[in-house]
Design a protein around this motif. Structure first.
Motif, short mmCIF file in Angstrom:
data_model
loop_
_atom_site.label_atom_id
_atom_site.label_comp_id
_atom_site.label_asym_id
_atom_site.label_seq_id
_atom_site.Cartn_x
_atom_site.Cartn_y
_atom_site.Cartn_z
N PRO A 159 0.81 -1.22 0.00
CA PRO A 159 0.00 0.00 0.00
C PRO A 159 0.84 1.27 0.00
CG PRO A 159 -0.25 -1.20 2.07
CD PRO A 159 0.54 -2.06 1.15
N ALA A 160 2.04 1.24 0.57
CA ALA A 160 2.90 2.42 0.56
C ALA A 160 3.36 2.74 -0.85
CB ALA A 160 4.10 2.21 1.49
N VAL A 161 3.64 1.73 -1.65
CA VAL A 161 4.04 1.94 -3.05
C VAL A 161 2.85 2.49 -3.84
CG1 VAL A 161 4.82 0.82 -5.19
CG2 VAL A 161 5.85 0.20 -2.99
N ILE A 162 1.66 1.95 -3.59
CA ILE A 162 0.46 2.46 -4.26
C ILE A 162 0.28 3.94 -3.91
CG2 ILE A 162 -2.06 2.28 -4.44
CD1 ILE A 162 -0.58 -0.02 -5.82
N ALA A 163 0.38 4.28 -2.65
CA ALA A 163 0.21 5.67 -2.21
C ALA A 163 1.25 6.58 -2.87
CB ALA A 163 0.30 5.75 -0.69
N GLU A 164 2.48 6.11 -2.94
CA GLU A 164 3.54 6.90 -3.57
C GLU A 164 3.23 7.14 -5.05
OE1 GLU A 164 7.94 5.80 -5.03
OE2 GLU A 164 7.63 5.58 -2.86
#
Length: 182
Positions: free
Chosen positions: A149-154
């Motif tokens: 999810p952190a990569v998606i948010a980025e």
């Protein structure tokens, strides 16, 4: 859809369009970056492969694919899956997506080669589309722990979209991504 079926579509699309370089931008691009046996059923439910061509400014090749192996074609009737020819601009994608494409070049794809969206880029494009089936696809991959999810948010942060859409995407990832928001 199974990886073998995706490869069949790539092979057939290459023959139809006379172009070996095929971009897969729909949900079934996920089959390039994550082994099929690890994918939840919601990630492989579609029987449609969205294919585009890098050199197709007037969408002629995409139209050829639609006519020959698209929905309701003899190909679809025989195999139960099909290709949908689309434009490269069909999907809204995060910055740098071309640098992260996953190459699928096997005996099963030849003479074609598939360039499939990297899983996180695929999910971002599905979140932008925002249809119920797209959100279910993204949620299933998150729940299975197959995307970060952190990569998606980025990557959401790199999109060039309207502020209201950007807020909707950020809210979704904050809700479904365990509170991650950027």
């Amino acid at each position: 859809m199974k990886r073998e079926q995706l490869e069949h579509v790539l092979r057939a699309a290459s023959h139809v369009a006379g172009d070996p370089e095929i971009l897969v931008i729909g949900s079934q691009a996920i089959l390039g970056g994550i082994p099929e046996h690890r994918l939840p059923p919601a990630a492989t439910a579609s029987m449609e492969v969205d294919v585009a061509f890098f050199d197709d400014p007037d969408d002629f090749k995409a139209d050829q694919v639609d006519g020959a192996i698209g929905e309701l074609s003899p190909f679809h009737d025989e195999f139960g899956y099909y290709a949908q020819g689309v434009s490269v601009s069909t999907a809204t994608l995060p910055a740098g997506w071309r640098d992260r494409l996953v190459l699928v070049d096997t005996a099963g794809t030849r003479p074609g080669r598939g360039y499939l969206l990297e899983p996180h880029d695929c999910v971002v494009s599905k979140l932008v589309a925002g249809r119920e089936k797209d959100l279910a696809f993204a949620a299933a991959l998150l729940e299975a722990g197959l995307i970060d999810p952190a990569v998606i948010a980025e990557r959401i942060g790199t999109l060039n979209v309207a502020p209201a859409l950007l807020q909707r995407l950020r809210s979704w990832i904050a809700t479904y991504g365990g509170g991650v928001e950027r």
